[in-house]
Design an enzyme around this catalytic site. Structure first.
Site, PDB file in Angstrom:
ATOM      1  CG  ASP A 111       4.127   0.953   0.133  1.00  0.00           C
ATOM      2  OD1 ASP A 111       4.501   1.878   0.895  1.00  0.00           O
ATOM      3  OD2 ASP A 111       3.133   0.235   0.370  1.00  0.00           O
TER       4      ASP A 111
ATOM      5  CE  LYS B   3       6.964  -2.305  -4.039  1.00  0.00           C
ATOM      6  NZ  LYS B   3       5.644  -1.914  -4.585  1.00  0.00           N
TER       7      LYS B   3
END
Length: 364
Positions: free
Chosen positions: A250, A232
C-alpha cells in the site's frame, strides 16, 4: 767648439722639455674632452644596449614559449578526454543503481548487507508491534475482501465505521449481489468514491455467486479476476483470511521501503518482487503488517518522528524528520482507546489480563 755643441744640445733638450710641458695641458684638455664626450655617449650606448638586451630576452622568451605552448596543448589533450569520459561513467552509475533493485541494491551497500539490514529492521519492528494485524474489522473472507476494496482512498477507521451497517443488511455475497445500488451507495457515502465502490462490491459479489458458488477463492489468480480486486487486496485476503503468505504494497509500504532503500522501484508489482526477495516467504504477511503499522504511527509521510524511531540506527533516511526526542514524541500518533487504531496505542493496551498479546479482533 765642444762647449758650443753641448750648449746647443742642452738648449734643444730644454726646448723639447718645455714643449712637452707646454703640450701636456693641451693633451690633458683633449683627453678631458674625449672623456666627457665618452661619458655623454655612455647613457646612449647603455640605453641602446638595454633595448638590445630586452629585445633579445623577448625573442628568447618567445622561443621558449612556443614549445611551452606546444607542451601545454599536448598536456591539455588528455584532460579534454577525461572531461568527456567522466560524465559518461557517472551517468552509467546513476542509471544502473535503481534499474533492478533486486540485483543492484541502492547505494554502495552489498546485497548481503542489504538482506541483513532489512531482516533486522523487521525483527525490531516485530518487537515494537507484536500485536500488528490487519486494522479492518472482519469475521470471514467475504467481509475482508469487501472491506479491503472499500479502504481505497480512505482510512481503515472510516471503513470500520461503515461496514457494520453494510454487513448487517447484506451479510452474504448473494444478498449484496441482489442489492439496490442506490441503497448501497447511501451506506457507502462516508467512504468516498461511493458510486465506484458500490459498483465494485456488487460486481464482486455477483462474480462470487456466479463463478465460485458464493465462496471467496483462495488463489491469487482467481481473486484478481474479481471487480475492484488487485494484487494488494488479494494478498490482504490470502494472508489474513487463508494464512497464505503475501506482501501488501500500500502507500505506507511503498514509502517506507524506498525510504529504507530496500528498493528503488516505484511500480507496486516490482516493489513486491524486490522486497519479497529479501525475506523468507513465511515472513511476508507479518512483514506487511509491521511496515504498515510503523508508517501509520511513527514514520509519517510529511513529518517522520526520527527522534522517537526504534529503527533509527538502521535507517538511511534518518534526519528527514524531527530528530529531537522530545519534539519527535509529539509526532507519534496515539489513540485513547478502542479498536481499530489509526493512532499508536501503548503496548499494554493490546495485552490481555495475563500480560500476553491479545488476539487481533476479527481474526476468528
Amino acid at each position: 767648439m765642444k762647449k758650443t755643441a753641448a750648449a746647443k744640445k742642452a738648449a734643444s733638450a730644454h726646448r723639447g722639455a718645455s714643449a712637452k710641458k707646454a703640450a701636456a695641458p693641451a693633451k690633458r684638455a683633449a683627453s678631458a674632452k674625449k672623456a666627457a664626450s665618452a661619458e655623454k655617449a655612455t647613457p646612449v650606448k647603455k640605453a641602446a644596449a638595454a633595448r638590445k638586451a630586452t629585445s633579445s630576452r623577448k625573442a628568447t622568451s618567445s622561443k621558449k614559449a612556443a614549445p611551452a605552448k606546444k607542451a601545454a596543448s599536448v598536456k591539455k589533450a588528455p584532460a579534454a578526454k577525461k572531461v568527456v569520459v567522466a560524465p559518461k561513467k557517472a551517468a552509467a552509475r546513476v542509471k544502473a543503481a535503481p534499474a533492478k533493485a533486486v540485483v543492484h541494491p541502492p547505494g554502495d551497500e552489498s546485497r548481503t548487507a542489504l538482506v541483513r539490514r532489512a531482516r533486522r529492521i523487521n525483527r525490531e519492528l516485530a518487537e515494537v508491534f507484536p500485536y500488528a494485524h490487519p486494522e479492518l474489522d472482519f469475521e470471514n473472507p467475504f467481509q475482508l475482501v469487501v472491506a479491503t476494496v472499500l479502504s481505497a482512498q480512505t482510512t481503515d477507521l472510516r471503513v470500520n465505521q461503515t461496514t457494520p451497517s453494510l454487513f448487517a443488511k447484506y451479510p452474504t455475497p448473494e444478498d449484496l449481489a441482489a442489492a439496490n445500488p442506490e441503497e448501497v451507495e447511501e451506506i457507502l457515502r462516508p467512504c468516498g468514491f461511493f458510486r465506484a465502490k458500490t459498483k465494485s462490491v456488487i460486481g464482486l459479489s455477483k462474480a462470487l455467486v456466479e463463478e465460485f458458488g458464493g465462496e471467496v477463492p483462495g488463489r491469487l489468480e482467481d481473486l484478481v479476476k474479481l471487480p475492484g480486486v488487485g494484487r494488494k487486496t488479494a494478498f490482504v485476503v490470502l494472508g489474513n483470511a487463508f494464512g497464505r503468505p503475501g506482501i501488501t504494497v500500500d502507500t505506507h509500504f511503498q514509502r517506507l521501503v524506498r525510504r529504507w532503500q530496500w528498493t528503488g522501484e516505484t511500480d507496486p508489482d516490482k516493489i513486491e518482487a524486490a522486497v519479497g526477495a529479501l525475506f523468507p516467504k513465511s515472513d511476508w504477511t507479518d512483514l506487511s503488517h509491521h511496515v504498515i503499522w510503523h508508517g501509520r504511527r511513527i514514520c509519517h509521510a510529511r513529518k517522520p518522528a526520527c527522534g522517537a524511531c526504534p529503527i533509527a540506527p538502521l535507517c538511511p533516511a534518518y534526519g528527514e524528520g524531527e530528530t529531537d526526542p522530545e519534539k519527535a514524541k509529539k509526532l507519534l500518533k496515539y489513540e485513547k482507546g478502542g479498536f481499530p487504531g489509526q493512532r499508536l496505542k501503548p503496548p499494554q493496551a493490546y495485552l490481555d489480563a495475563g500480560g500476553r498479546p491479545a488476539p487481533p479482533l476479527g481474526a476468528g
